[in-house]
Design an enzyme around this catalytic site. Structure first.
Site, mmCIF file in Angstrom:
data_model
loop_
_atom_site.group_PDB
_atom_site.id
_atom_site.type_symbol
_atom_site.label_atom_id
_atom_site.label_comp_id
_atom_site.label_asym_id
_atom_site.label_seq_id
_atom_site.Cartn_x
_atom_site.Cartn_y
_atom_site.Cartn_z
ATOM 1 C CG HIS A 1 2.148 2.043 17.829
ATOM 2 N ND1 HIS A 1 1.064 1.217 17.923
ATOM 3 C CD2 HIS A 1 2.083 2.581 16.575
ATOM 4 C CE1 HIS A 1 0.352 1.258 16.796
ATOM 5 N NE2 HIS A 1 0.970 2.085 15.961
ATOM 6 N NE ARG B 1 -3.306 -1.102 13.662
ATOM 7 C CZ ARG B 1 -2.772 0.096 13.402
ATOM 8 N NH1 ARG B 1 -1.487 0.303 13.579
ATOM 9 N NH2 ARG B 1 -3.542 1.084 12.979
ATOM 10 N N PRO C 1 -3.879 -9.991 -9.234
ATOM 11 C CG PRO C 1 -2.588 -11.904 -9.545
ATOM 12 C CD PRO C 1 -4.011 -11.448 -9.395
ATOM 13 N N GLY D 1 0.822 -1.203 0.000
ATOM 14 C CA GLY D 1 0.000 0.000 0.000
ATOM 15 C C GLY D 1 0.859 1.257 0.000
#
Lengths: 352, 352
Positions: free
Chosen positions: A317, A268, A203, A175
Site C-alpha cells: 500500500h 482497495r 452514461p 475517476g
C-alpha cells in the site's frame, strides 16, 4: 502530546490519530487557540484511545484505519464539527450519520492522484514483464543459472508492438486516478479505453468523446463488467471501497479476462477476491497481477495464497507514499480541520 | 540439426548459434536451397562449436554472446557474406574486419525499442518507489510488521507534484530507445530533457528544438556529463557498449548526481562501474538505481556488492524480453540473412 490547554480555557479541541511529522504538525501545534491531542505512538491509533480522547473535540483528523461509526460520533459529542481524513477513501466514515449530525467530512483527493497513477502504471508493467520471478532470481544470486535465451522470461507485450498495434486499457471506475493513469499509458501505444461507471451515474457519450479527443484515443466507452473483462489488455481497479464494490473482481470476472491480460489493484483490497485471483494465476486464466492493496492487509502472512504466485507482484500500500504527496495530504487534512473549525467550506469537502 | 544437405550439393550454408523457436526457425529450415546448421543446445553456443561449424558458411546468425573476431572470420573463410546478430548492440563484432572482408552486418534495431523503453520507465519508478525493499517485505510475509504510517517507505517523487512542478530526464545517448523513453515520461510531468551526445557527432540545436516541440517540453539540451549528472532527476544510460563508453558512469559522475535522483541502465553493464554504484547507494549519494544489465552478467553471485543494496533493483537483461519483440528480432535477423545471401541490401544493415 497536547499544546497545554490551561484548565477551564476555551481552547478548541482537535484530536489527531497519528503524528504527521515535523513539516505538518506545527500547522496545528503552533496555533495557541487549539488544544491539539495527538496519538503518541508510532503505530495505528488504538480505537479505545480515540474513543476516550475524541470526547469534546471540535475536529478529528484521522487515518483510513479509524472507523468513524456511531459509537465514535457519540463519544465525540455534539460539538464535533469536522472529521478530516488523510486519505482519498472514506469508506471508514459513516457519511449518513455525519450528514444527520451536520459534521463536515474532509478528505484528500487530487494531491495523491499523480503518485498513485505512477504506481498503477509501474505495477501493470511489473506484472506483465515477469518482474517478481526475474528480480527474485537475481536477488537469490541465480542469474547465471538462467542466462539469456531467445524466449526466456518472455510474455505478451503490454505496450503496442508490430504485432499488436492497438491496446485497450480497462478501468473499473474512471475517476481522477484512472484518468491520470490513462494519460500515462498513451505513449505506450494504448489506443482504446473502456470503463465501468458508477451504477448511480448516467452514461455521458459527449464526455467520453472529449476524453478520447484529449488523449488521442480511438475510442473511450463505458461498458459492462463482462465486456470490460473480455476486451482489456490491462484492467485497473480504481473504484471506491465499501460493500457495494466488494469482490467486484471475482472468479466470474477473472474467467472472462484475456489469458494475456494483467490485473492491477491500487484502490482497495476489498474489490478483489484474493482466492479467486490466486486461482486465476495458478490456472493461467490471466497473465499476471500487480497489487498495492489486498483484502485484510496488512495481515498478509507467508501462507497467503497470493504470495505463492510468482506472477503476482504485491506492494504494501505505497501508492501515495512519496514525501511530496504525503506532505500534500497532511497539509490538506490540516487545512480541512482549520476551515471546519471556522465554519467555512472545507478546501476538500465531501458531499454527504 | 541440419536441413539434410546432400553430399556434394551446392546448398548455401547458414550457421545459427541459437535455436530461435518454432515461429522463426522454419523461415530458414523450410528453404531447400539452404544448409542450415543450428547449435543444438538450450544454452549459449560454445565458441569451439561455432568455430568448427562456421567453416564454409555464407551467413552466420549469431547472438550477443558470440564474439565475431579475426579467428572467427578466418574460420568461416572467404565465402562469408553476412553476419546477422539478433541484437541491437554490435560490440561483439569486429566491424573493421567485416568492412575489409566485405561481410555485411545485420542487426535488429527498432523492433525492440518499445519493449526496452517500457522497462526503462518501469525501472525508474521501481528505483524511486522503494520497490525492492517493499516487495521483498511483503514476499517474506512481514507486511504486518510495517503497517501504514504517514511517511513509511516514502521518498522523493519522481513524477511532477505540487512541490516540484518541473522534472528533468537525463539521457546518456539520445537514440531511438531514449526518445521512446522520453515520450513515455511526458505524462508523468517531465518538462526538461538533457542528454550527452556521441562525441563524434556535432550538436544540432534545430533538432533539439524540434524534439522539444514534438513532446511539449520546455527544453531539450545537449550537455556535458557533469551537467547531466547534476541536473537530472533520473539518468537513463542508453548508449552503446564497448571500450569508448566503459564506466562512463563512475564515482565522479555519481558524486555529482542529486541525492534524490535515480540511475537506470538498460543498455550495457559495462557503462556503469558497479563498485562505484554500490558505494553511491550505500553512502546515499543518490536515491536508487534500476538495472537491467550489470558488467559481467550473468555471473552475478550473492556476494555481488549491488545485490546487497536494497535501493538497487536488478533484472536479468529482460529489456527486450516479450514474445512480440523477440519474434520481431528473430524474424528480422533471418531476413537480414536471406538478403545477405542474395547480395541485396539488408533490411537492417550496419554502416561499417
Amino acid at each position: 502530546m497536547s499544546s497545554q490547554a490551561a484548565p477551564g480555557s476555551q481552547k478548541i479541541k482537535v484530536v489527531v490519530s497519528r503524528h504527521l511529522g515535523p513539516d505538518v504538525m506545527p500547522l496545528l501545534l503552533d496555533r495557541p487557540e487549539l488544544d491539539v491531542v495527538v496519538w503518541p505512538e508510532e503505530r495505528a491509533c488504538d480505537r479505545r484511545w480515540l474513543l476516550e480522547n475524541i470526547v469534546g473535540a471540535t475536529a478529528a483528523l484521522v487515518m483510513l484505519s479509524e472507523k468513524m461509526d456511531q459509537e465514535m460520533f457519540e463519544a465525540a459529542g455534539p460539538g464535533l464539527r469536522v472529521i478530516s481524513t488523510m486519505s482519498v477513501g472514506y469508506e471508514h466514515i459513516d457519511l449518513k450519520l455525519a450528514a444527520e449530525r451536520k459534521v463536515k467530512i474532509g478528505y484528500t483527493p487530487d494531491v495523491l492522484t499523480e503518485a498513485v497513477a505512477d504506481v498503477s502504471v509501474m505495477l501493470a508493467f511489473m506484472a506483465s514483464r515477469n518482474v517478481r520471478e526475474t528480480a527474485e532470481l537475481v536477488a537469490r544470486g541465480d542469474w547465471s543459472k538462467t542466462p539469456w535465451a531467445p524466449f526466456v522470461f518472455c510474455g505478451p507485450q503490454l505496450s503496442a508492438s508490430w504485432i499488436n498495434t492497438t491496446r485497450t486499457a480497462g478501468f473499473i471506475g474512471l475517476g481522477r486516478i484512472s484518468k491520470a493513469t490513462l494519460a500515462r499509458l498513451i505513449p505506450f501505444g494504448f489506443t482504446h479505453c473502456i470503463y465501468t461507471g458508477n451504477p448511480h451515474s448516467k452514461p455521458n457519450l459527449e464526455a467520453d468523446a472529449q476524453t478520447a479527443q484529449k488523449y488521442g484515443l480511438q475510442s473511450v466507452r463505458r461498458v459492462g463488467l463482462d465486456e470490460l473483462a473480455a476486451e482489456s489488455d490491462v484492467v485497473f481497479v480504481l473504484a471506491p471501497g465499501g460493500p457495494e464494490t466488494r469482490h467486484i473482481v471475482n472468479e466470474s470476472f477473472l474467467r472472462k479476462m484475456k489469458k494475456t491480460a494483467v490485473l492491477v489493484n491500487t484502490a482497495r483490497g476489498t474489490l478483489v477476491d484474493s482466492d479467486a485471483l490466486a486461482k486465476a494465476l495458478r490456472e493461467k486464466w490471466i497473465w499476471g497481477a500487480g497489487l498495492d492493496v489486498i483484502e485484510g492487509e496488512p495481515d498478509v502472512r507467508l501462507d497467503h495464497p497470493l504470495l505463492k504466485e510468482s506472477r503476482c507482484v504485491i506492494l504494501p500500500h505505497i501508492g501515495s507514499a512519496t514525501n511530496e504527496t504525503r506532505l500534500g495530504m497532511g497539509t490538506l487534512a490540516v487545512n480541512n480541520v482549520l476551515a471546519g473549525i471556522q465554519g467555512k467550506k472545507l478546501p476538500a469537502e465531501l458531499d454527504t
